[in-house]
Design a protein around this motif. Structure first.
Motif, PDB file in Angstrom:
ATOM      1  N   UNK C 129       0.830  -1.208   0.000  1.00  0.00           N
ATOM      2  CA  UNK C 129       0.000   0.000   0.000  1.00  0.00           C
ATOM      3  C   UNK C 129       0.863   1.255   0.000  1.00  0.00           C
ATOM      4  N   UNK C 130       1.932   1.231   0.774  1.00  0.00           N
ATOM      5  CA  UNK C 130       2.804   2.401   0.864  1.00  0.00           C
ATOM      6  C   UNK C 130       3.488   2.690  -0.478  1.00  0.00           C
ATOM      7  N   UNK C 131       3.919   1.649  -1.145  1.00  0.00           N
ATOM      8  CA  UNK C 131       4.619   1.826  -2.429  1.00  0.00           C
ATOM      9  C   UNK C 131       3.652   2.353  -3.491  1.00  0.00           C
ATOM     10  N   UNK C 132       2.437   1.801  -3.519  1.00  0.00           N
ATOM     11  CA  UNK C 132       1.427   2.294  -4.471  1.00  0.00           C
ATOM     12  C   UNK C 132       1.094   3.758  -4.162  1.00  0.00           C
ATOM     13  N   UNK C 133       0.941   4.066  -2.871  1.00  0.00           N
ATOM     14  CA  UNK C 133       0.601   5.442  -2.483  1.00  0.00           C
ATOM     15  C   UNK C 133       1.717   6.415  -2.833  1.00  0.00           C
ATOM     16  N   UNK C 134       2.957   5.993  -2.674  1.00  0.00           N
ATOM     17  CA  UNK C 134       4.077   6.891  -2.972  1.00  0.00           C
ATOM     18  C   UNK C 134       4.165   7.167  -4.474  1.00  0.00           C
ATOM     19  N   UNK C 135       3.973   6.127  -5.263  1.00  0.00           N
ATOM     20  CA  UNK C 135       3.980   6.330  -6.729  1.00  0.00           C
ATOM     21  C   UNK C 135       2.875   7.295  -7.129  1.00  0.00           C
ATOM     22  N   UNK C 136       1.731   7.210  -6.474  1.00  0.00           N
ATOM     23  CA  UNK C 136       0.631   8.143  -6.747  1.00  0.00           C
ATOM     24  C   UNK C 136       0.966   9.553  -6.267  1.00  0.00           C
ATOM     25  N   UNK C 137       1.505   9.674  -5.084  1.00  0.00           N
ATOM     26  CA  UNK C 137       1.853  10.987  -4.532  1.00  0.00           C
ATOM     27  C   UNK C 137       2.853  11.699  -5.437  1.00  0.00           C
ATOM     28  N   UNK C 138       3.739  10.926  -6.011  1.00  0.00           N
ATOM     29  CA  UNK C 138       4.762  11.502  -6.884  1.00  0.00           C
ATOM     30  C   UNK C 138       4.291  11.582  -8.342  1.00  0.00           C
ATOM     31  N   UNK C 139       3.000  11.320  -8.554  1.00  0.00           N
ATOM     32  CA  UNK C 139       2.412  11.398  -9.899  1.00  0.00           C
ATOM     33  C   UNK C 139       3.095  10.520 -10.921  1.00  0.00           C
ATOM     34  N   UNK C 140       3.548   9.347 -10.496  1.00  0.00           N
ATOM     35  CA  UNK C 140       4.228   8.465 -11.443  1.00  0.00           C
ATOM     36  C   UNK C 140       3.241   7.596 -12.207  1.00  0.00           C
ATOM     37  N   UNK C 141       2.064   7.449 -11.709  1.00  0.00           N
ATOM     38  CA  UNK C 141       0.983   6.806 -12.474  1.00  0.00           C
ATOM     39  C   UNK C 141      -0.344   7.120 -11.824  1.00  0.00           C
ATOM     40  N   UNK C 142      -1.404   6.701 -12.482  1.00  0.00           N
ATOM     41  CA  UNK C 142      -2.743   7.113 -12.051  1.00  0.00           C
ATOM     42  C   UNK C 142      -3.608   5.934 -11.655  1.00  0.00           C
TER      43      UNK C 142
END
Lengths: 278, 278, 278
Positions: C129-142
């Motif tokens: 969950x943390x890794x998915x959330x970080x990728x989202x926070x950094x706008x790396x995917x949607x």
């Protein structure tokens, strides 16, 4: 009050429900025993998270089903974190457990405990001295006693019974007093839970861990059932751990192992005695 | 100096008195090893409490018989808590133990340690590098050495002997240096305590726990007896724990169990060697 | 990518080198699991130190070979400590491990994590969950997913694979996702490490300890070797500890003992599977 059979059945259901649902109860708690609190919460099947900052407290009061607040080691910014968390708990109608550790030491602790009176904690848990001191701080009676020596009690549980009942009548919640015998009251009945081991008092944080586990059970049960289930669980685990270990560190290990392993039915079968509150 | 027989008798009395009286020695100490400090203090028969805020320090300096101050993890508000606690300790003439963990890292730590010079700690406890660094910081000599790597020593205890004696002469208190051998000096004699296990250095907080236990013994004994008794207790417990465990976590459990179980007479019979200070 | 033989050889060398050199990796980490982090770092042969204040972070970024930053329990002054440490790490070109614990909870955590994007952590370690959330926070995917519940994951490791690869491509570092299987990726290959025990998730701080040990290995190895070696070490130790213990507290003791005792060759022989990143 419910019948003994119903009461025991509720305990068993509470233990099993937590193991099945893995509910989280976040804590604002002292830094000394955070590890023990979290490991006890995990061992009984719950989940742990720690709150430091005001907006974390507000978020957690929204998303969690119950919160644990322990005043053992206050830091300056808790002057904001705790009141804002209390207001969010009230707004979201979430139950919470308060542990007035070290009551009487330092102005910030006294200020926070005075504010807490308005929020009427769902469960108050402490040792005998803390419970007597809190009843006095809240002007619920004028009795003697309740001297606190750091984090230790200098009073017996029986001496705190009246204060506990007064506090419970005032909050309309549950009050739990830990000691050789453990007392739980909702202001109407007083239940004594038996068992456990004095070795638990030779390990730091046994009371904190108990408060944290009460918050876990409070996510799925009524205040009195939650407080009693946690207490009975600790007493059963303590009795068994003391059969395996004769010194504090090995006792603590077996104790945590028992919190994880013990049968729900065995906890529900634990010894207790019920009296009417004066 | 007292005879060996008197010295050993004092050690035994100190161990037994703490077990009988359950004295509290509150701590300002790092968050990493608070659990180990508190559990070691409880295991030897004492009681623990942690101080964070300035007025808590002042209260504790009044009510406690000795205090432990460890600089491992300073928080900004300690800039007020530690000086106010030191002044209250002085005013109330209470003994205290100082552990200059991580000396040399960060301005706040240096400022606090410079202030501490004026308060002359009753016991200073550290590893060899810390003791050499403190003697240099206080301008007690100009020798080389004393590089600190985080919290570890890069020097041997023997190399710190001169610094330890200089510090003890300056404070008119006791200085303890932990390492393979452990050195305790009051500026007149240098005592080496033998035994223990290298496994204790594979567990975080062994030195902190030792400082905390010295503060417990300081509630009932003179500085040199307190420092030596704690050291001998740790060495006896370490030797025995190493017979039962071959790796750090099980070693730590047995070590804490031994602190609780070991005979006072066995601690008093532990091996040591006494020299005159240069 | 290197051959399997080279890869295994690098793992063995990494484990042995740390045991021989005793490297220190200081941490800014949460107060709940500092003890476990430090004891795990010591057990594998490294050394631990904790950073709280800004200038301590700057000093440590200069003298240490790698740093561990875990966002579990932020205090107000970390708003200064973490950015200043990050700038010092960048200036001194030191590698560091980031653990985005509790991502999504509280403004300070979000602000710090947004700043961290510019510093491109050498290793990012988290649950799914943390890794998915970080990728989202950094706008790396949607993509969907990535809800965080306190400190627990509500997603599987496989679901986080895409986010992990995107993060690794962005940072040009390594990303590790912990769960039933553990995933390590440098953006080109995805390695799954097998083994371990679900009991580790019943102990608080297993993930934090893993991050801390990754930082230790990062002092002597490349990011992907460091991340994998720590993960394989934890899985081997977890598997063995689970053969000796059936409940969390005794499991934790055996687990730490295994980190200390296990053969480097056994860690190097641990089971894994390699895939090309999408």
């Amino acid at each position: 009050m419910m019948t003994e059979k119903n009461f025991r059945s509720n305990i068993q259901i509470t233990v099993e429900k937590v193991r099945a649902e893995n509910p989280m109860a976040p804590s604002i708690t002292n830094t000394v025993t955070q590890d023990f609190v979290a490991n006890a919460q995990l061992a009984v099947g719950g989940s742990a998270a720690m709150i430091y900052l005001p907006d974390e407290g507000e978020t957690m009061a929204k998303v969690a089903r119950a919160v644990y607040i322990n005043l053992g080691t206050l830091m300056p910014f808790y002057a904001e974190t705790i009141p804002r968390t209390l207001r969010a708990l009230e707004k979201n109608q979430k139950p919470f457990v308060v542990d007035p550790v070290a009551i009487g030491i330092g102005n910030l602790r006294t200020e926070i405990l005075m504010q807490m009176k308005n929020f009427k904690p769902t469960i108050i848990r402490g040792n005998a001295s803390e419970i007597i001191s809190l009843a006095k701080l809240w002007n619920l009676h004028e009795e003697d006693g309740g001297s606190v020596r750091g984090v230790d009690s200098t009073e017996t549980v029986e001496k705190a019974a009246h204060s506990a009942v007064e506090l419970a009548k005032f909050t309309k919640g549950t009050v739990a007093v830990s000691g050789e015998k453990d007392l739980i009251t909702d202001g109407n009945v007083v239940i004594y839970s038996l068992g456990g081991s004095p070795l638990l008092s030779k390990v730091t944080g046994g009371g904190c861990a108990l408060g944290g586990v009460m918050a876990i059970y409070l996510t799925v049960a009524s205040p009195i059932i939650a407080a009693f289930t946690a207490t009975a669980m600790f007493n059963c685990a303590g009795t068994r751990a003391a059969e395996k270990a004769k010194a504090p560190a090995s006792f603590k290990m077996h104790f945590l192992d028992e919190l994880y392993s013990i049968n729900a039915a065995d906890v529900a079968a634990s010894e207790f005695a019920v009296f009417n509150a004066e």
